[in-house]
Design an enzyme around this catalytic site. Structure first.
Site, PDB file in Angstrom:
ATOM      1  N   ASP A   9       4.289  -7.694   6.661  1.00  0.00           N
ATOM      2  CA  ASP A   9       2.730  -7.085   6.634  1.00  0.00           C
ATOM      3  C   ASP A   9       2.835  -6.265   5.528  1.00  0.00           C
ATOM      4  OD1 ASP A   9      -0.096  -7.096   7.834  1.00  0.00           O
ATOM      5  OD2 ASP A   9       0.466  -4.926   7.576  1.00  0.00           O
TER       6      ASP A   9
HETATM    7  N1  LIG Z   1       0.073 -14.417  -4.191  1.00  0.00           N
HETATM    8  C1  LIG Z   1      -0.093 -12.980  -4.102  1.00  0.00           C
HETATM    9  N2  LIG Z   1      -0.564 -12.634  -2.962  1.00  0.00           N
HETATM   10  C2  LIG Z   1      -0.877 -11.437  -2.728  1.00  0.00           C
HETATM   11  C3  LIG Z   1      -0.334 -10.276  -3.761  1.00  0.00           C
HETATM   12  N3  LIG Z   1      -0.651  -9.045  -2.927  1.00  0.00           N
HETATM   13  C4  LIG Z   1      -0.847  -9.324  -1.994  1.00  0.00           C
HETATM   14  N4  LIG Z   1      -0.635 -10.703  -1.680  1.00  0.00           N
HETATM   15  C5  LIG Z   1      -1.023 -11.224  -0.375  1.00  0.00           C
HETATM   16  O1  LIG Z   1      -2.013 -10.268   0.302  1.00  0.00           O
HETATM   17  C6  LIG Z   1      -1.577 -10.624   1.891  1.00  0.00           C
HETATM   18  C7  LIG Z   1      -1.233  -9.377   2.495  1.00  0.00           C
HETATM   19  O2  LIG Z   1      -1.797  -9.188   3.697  1.00  0.00           O
HETATM   20  P1  LIG Z   1      -1.051  -9.362   5.094  1.00  0.00           P
HETATM   21  O3  LIG Z   1      -2.170  -8.943   6.325  1.00  0.00           O
HETATM   22  O4  LIG Z   1       0.338  -8.574   4.890  1.00  0.00           O
HETATM   23  O5  LIG Z   1      -1.000 -10.991   5.080  1.00  0.00           O
HETATM   24  P2  LIG Z   1      -1.995 -12.411   5.608  1.00  0.00           P
HETATM   25  O6  LIG Z   1      -2.434 -12.654   4.399  1.00  0.00           O
HETATM   26  O7  LIG Z   1      -2.920 -11.810   6.531  1.00  0.00           O
HETATM   27  O8  LIG Z   1      -0.875 -13.279   6.200  1.00  0.00           O
HETATM   28  P3  LIG Z   1      -0.065 -13.271   7.729  1.00  0.00           P
HETATM   29  O9  LIG Z   1       1.355 -13.050   7.016  1.00  0.00           O
HETATM   30  O10 LIG Z   1      -0.468 -14.445   8.200  1.00  0.00           O
HETATM   31  O11 LIG Z   1      -0.424 -11.856   8.177  1.00  0.00           O
HETATM   32  C8  LIG Z   1      -0.350 -11.490   1.805  1.00  0.00           C
HETATM   33  O12 LIG Z   1      -0.843 -12.835   2.171  1.00  0.00           O
HETATM   34  C9  LIG Z   1       0.245 -11.373   0.439  1.00  0.00           C
HETATM   35  O13 LIG Z   1       1.012 -12.611   0.134  1.00  0.00           O
HETATM   36  C10 LIG Z   1       0.164 -10.611  -5.103  1.00  0.00           C
HETATM   37  O14 LIG Z   1       0.088  -9.864  -5.864  1.00  0.00           O
HETATM   38  N5  LIG Z   1       0.021 -12.048  -5.391  1.00  0.00           N
END
Ligand SMILES: Nc1nc2c(ncn2[C@@H]2O[C@H](COP(=O)(O)OP(=O)(O)OP(=O)(O)O)[C@@H](O)[C@H]2O)c(=O)[nH]1
Length: 193
Positions: free
Chosen positions: A69
């Site tokens: 996360d």
């Molecule tokens: N490609 C990319 N993705 C980013 C970057 N910064 C943040 N993210 C994405 O932002 C999201 C952060 O939200 P989370 O709640 O941790 O994860 P999520 O997208 O909901 O995915 P889950 O693992 O299923 O919970 C993640 O999918 C990270 O990969 C970046 O610089 N590049």
């Protein structure tokens, strides 16, 4: 080793694991991501990384499960993923010309009660850019699905003045730590397929 499951719907996390080359599959954690509003960012991301990993492990008790996360902390504000372009504009306006911290936690659960976890911080400073340039960046759509509304490996790097820490941690997984957790758990990272 029994199978490894990445408890994530994140395409960025998948891309990072694909680069590592260890056999794995993904499964959506399907958890409620609400945490107490006053929880410090590092505690919140640890709690959610564990919650995601546990949710998948409950469905596959013999598997190894990696959950993660991420939150963005800027001043006293904690940012997640923007819901729409206006929210992304507000987030980036808060980040431009300032320094913020990306908090990412990962949790590895495995058979026999294995539980290892870590939380990593990466500090980023963004250039102050004019509103017109911000709109052009929003046009790229990189804000979608990204905590903080930017992609550090994409066009978002044009906003980046300074980065201190693990760059992959910004993308979604601190790969230095993921490799350490997997090796400590006994994974052969160059096993013959
Ligand atoms: N490609 C990319 N993705 C980013 C970057 N910064 C943040 N993210 C994405 O932002 C999201 C952060 O939200 P989370 O709640 O941790 O994860 P999520 O997208 O909901 O995915 P889950 O693992 O299923 O919970 C993640 O999918 C990270 O990969 C970046 O610089 N590049």
């Amino acid at each position: 080793m029994s199978e490894l499951i990445l408890a994530s719907t994140s395409s960025a996390r998948r891309a990072l694991m694909d680069g590592l080359g260890v056999p794995y599959r993904t499964e959506a954690p399907g958890v409620d991501e609400h945490v107490p509003a006053d929880l410090p960012a590092e505690e919140a991301v640890r709690m959610l990384a564990v919650r995601k990993a546990r949710a998948v492990q409950e469905r596959h008790p013999d598997a190894w499960v990696l959950g993660a996360d991420q939150l963005v902390e800027v001043g006293r504000d904690v940012l997640g993923k923007p819901q729409d372009r206006d929210a992304a504009r507000a987030q980036l306006t808060r980040l431009l010309g300032n320094t913020h911290v990306i908090h990412t936690a990962v949790c590895l659960l495995g058979p026999g009660g294995h539980h290892s976890e870590t939380a990593e911080d990466t500090r980023l400073t963004f250039f102050p850019v004019p509103a017109e340039e911000l709109e052009r960046y929003l046009d790229t759509g990189e804000w979608e699905g990204c905590a903080g509304s930017y992609r550090v490996e994409g066009r978002g790097q044009a906003l980046l003045q300074k980065l201190e820490g693990d760059r992959t941690n910004v993308q979604g997984l601190p790969m230095l730590s993921v490799v350490r957790l997997l090796r400590q758990a006994g994974f052969d990272l160059f096993a013959r397929p």
